[in-house]
Design a protein around this motif. Structure first.
Motif, PDB file in Angstrom:
ATOM      1  N   LEU A 137       0.630  -1.594   0.064  1.00  0.00           N
ATOM      2  CA  LEU A 137      -0.317  -0.386  -0.093  1.00  0.00           C
ATOM      3  C   LEU A 137       0.828   0.842   0.471  1.00  0.00           C
ATOM      4  O   LEU A 137       0.749   2.411  -0.622  1.00  0.00           O
ATOM      5  CB  LEU A 137      -1.015  -0.217   1.805  1.00  0.00           C
ATOM      6  N   ILE A 138       1.844   1.104   0.900  1.00  0.00           N
ATOM      7  CA  ILE A 138       3.197   2.316   0.386  1.00  0.00           C
ATOM      8  C   ILE A 138       3.197   2.714  -0.196  1.00  0.00           C
ATOM      9  O   ILE A 138       3.354   3.542  -0.524  1.00  0.00           O
ATOM     10  CB  ILE A 138       3.813   2.137   1.966  1.00  0.00           C
ATOM     11  N   ALA A 139       3.893   0.912  -1.157  1.00  0.00           N
ATOM     12  CA  ALA A 139       4.633   1.491  -2.377  1.00  0.00           C
ATOM     13  C   ALA A 139       3.344   2.055  -3.857  1.00  0.00           C
ATOM     14  O   ALA A 139       4.007   2.782  -4.674  1.00  0.00           O
ATOM     15  CB  ALA A 139       4.874   0.335  -2.705  1.00  0.00           C
ATOM     16  N   VAL A 140       2.509   2.051  -3.698  1.00  0.00           N
ATOM     17  CA  VAL A 140       1.571   2.368  -4.861  1.00  0.00           C
ATOM     18  C   VAL A 140       1.071   3.268  -3.955  1.00  0.00           C
ATOM     19  O   VAL A 140       1.074   4.338  -5.508  1.00  0.00           O
ATOM     20  CB  VAL A 140      -0.325   1.277  -3.925  1.00  0.00           C
ATOM     21  N   GLY A 141       1.494   3.692  -2.749  1.00  0.00           N
ATOM     22  CA  GLY A 141       1.220   5.357  -2.800  1.00  0.00           C
ATOM     23  C   GLY A 141       2.158   6.708  -3.374  1.00  0.00           C
ATOM     24  O   GLY A 141       1.716   7.783  -3.956  1.00  0.00           O
ATOM     25  N   PHE A 142       3.148   5.928  -3.274  1.00  0.00           N
ATOM     26  CA  PHE A 142       5.023   6.374  -4.338  1.00  0.00           C
ATOM     27  C   PHE A 142       4.242   6.011  -5.467  1.00  0.00           C
ATOM     28  O   PHE A 142       4.373   7.253  -6.266  1.00  0.00           O
ATOM     29  CB  PHE A 142       6.267   5.689  -3.542  1.00  0.00           C
ATOM     30  N   VAL A 143       4.137   5.151  -6.244  1.00  0.00           N
ATOM     31  CA  VAL A 143       3.471   5.453  -7.381  1.00  0.00           C
ATOM     32  C   VAL A 143       2.359   5.969  -7.918  1.00  0.00           C
ATOM     33  O   VAL A 143       2.475   7.070  -9.011  1.00  0.00           O
ATOM     34  CB  VAL A 143       2.649   3.678  -8.159  1.00  0.00           C
ATOM     35  N   VAL A 144       1.686   6.261  -7.331  1.00  0.00           N
ATOM     36  CA  VAL A 144       0.390   7.428  -7.103  1.00  0.00           C
ATOM     37  C   VAL A 144       1.239   8.987  -7.077  1.00  0.00           C
ATOM     38  O   VAL A 144       0.912  10.117  -8.043  1.00  0.00           O
ATOM     39  CB  VAL A 144      -0.931   7.459  -7.095  1.00  0.00           C
ATOM     40  N   SER A 145       2.517   8.918  -6.229  1.00  0.00           N
ATOM     41  CA  SER A 145       2.760  10.820  -6.322  1.00  0.00           C
ATOM     42  C   SER A 145       3.454  10.724  -7.493  1.00  0.00           C
ATOM     43  O   SER A 145       3.752  11.729  -7.498  1.00  0.00           O
ATOM     44  CB  SER A 145       3.797  10.119  -5.066  1.00  0.00           C
ATOM     45  N   THR A 146       3.848   9.946  -8.567  1.00  0.00           N
ATOM     46  CA  THR A 146       4.519  10.556  -9.333  1.00  0.00           C
ATOM     47  C   THR A 146       3.411  11.087 -10.370  1.00  0.00           C
ATOM     48  O   THR A 146       3.804  11.274 -11.189  1.00  0.00           O
ATOM     49  CB  THR A 146       5.002   9.010 -10.486  1.00  0.00           C
ATOM     50  N   GLN A 147       2.523  10.945 -10.335  1.00  0.00           N
ATOM     51  CA  GLN A 147       1.243  11.436 -10.358  1.00  0.00           C
ATOM     52  C   GLN A 147       0.917  13.327 -10.886  1.00  0.00           C
ATOM     53  O   GLN A 147       0.115  13.561 -10.974  1.00  0.00           O
ATOM     54  CB  GLN A 147      -0.272  10.933 -11.077  1.00  0.00           C
ATOM     55  N   TRP A 148       2.032  13.708  -9.206  1.00  0.00           N
ATOM     56  CA  TRP A 148       1.178  14.582  -8.946  1.00  0.00           C
ATOM     57  C   TRP A 148       2.359  15.718  -8.977  1.00  0.00           C
ATOM     58  O   TRP A 148       3.625  15.496  -9.434  1.00  0.00           O
ATOM     59  CB  TRP A 148       1.132  14.496  -7.241  1.00  0.00           C
ATOM     60  N   ILE A 149       1.504  16.878  -9.816  1.00  0.00           N
ATOM     61  CA  ILE A 149       2.685  18.028 -10.472  1.00  0.00           C
ATOM     62  C   ILE A 149       2.724  19.177  -9.063  1.00  0.00           C
ATOM     63  O   ILE A 149       1.608  19.428  -8.533  1.00  0.00           O
ATOM     64  CB  ILE A 149       1.624  18.897 -11.726  1.00  0.00           C
TER      65      ILE A 149
END
Length: 87
Positions: A75-87
């Protein structure tokens, strides 16, 4: 050794590449990115804390055993992957 004449000549019928208008870069973030990122981080952290504190007393966590570590870290890793979409 003589060079071939075909190397020195350029074809006059070469097609000119059509340039596309570049896309404008996104200047704002998608609305769902930050809440989902934080939710994944917090849920993963909470999963790990609950597993370490009371994992033997909760039937589902007890059945999963050490797979709980993979779930929490996943779940923490998914959070990091999602954070790459954040500008």
């Amino acid at each position: 050794m003589p060079e071939s004449s075909s190397r020195n000549k350029k074809k006059s019928s070469d097609k000119v590449k059509v340039e596309k208008t570049p896309k404008k870069p996104r200047t704002t973030s998608r609305v769902w990115v930050a809440p989902l990122m934080l939710a994944c981080w917090l849920l993963g952290l909470a999963w790990l804390v609950v597993f370490y504190v009371a994992g033997t007393n909760i039937p589902v966590m007890n059945d999963l055993g050490n797979w709980n570590l993979l779930i929490g870290m996943g779940l923490i890793a998914v959070g990091f992957v999602v954070s790459t979409q954040w500008i």
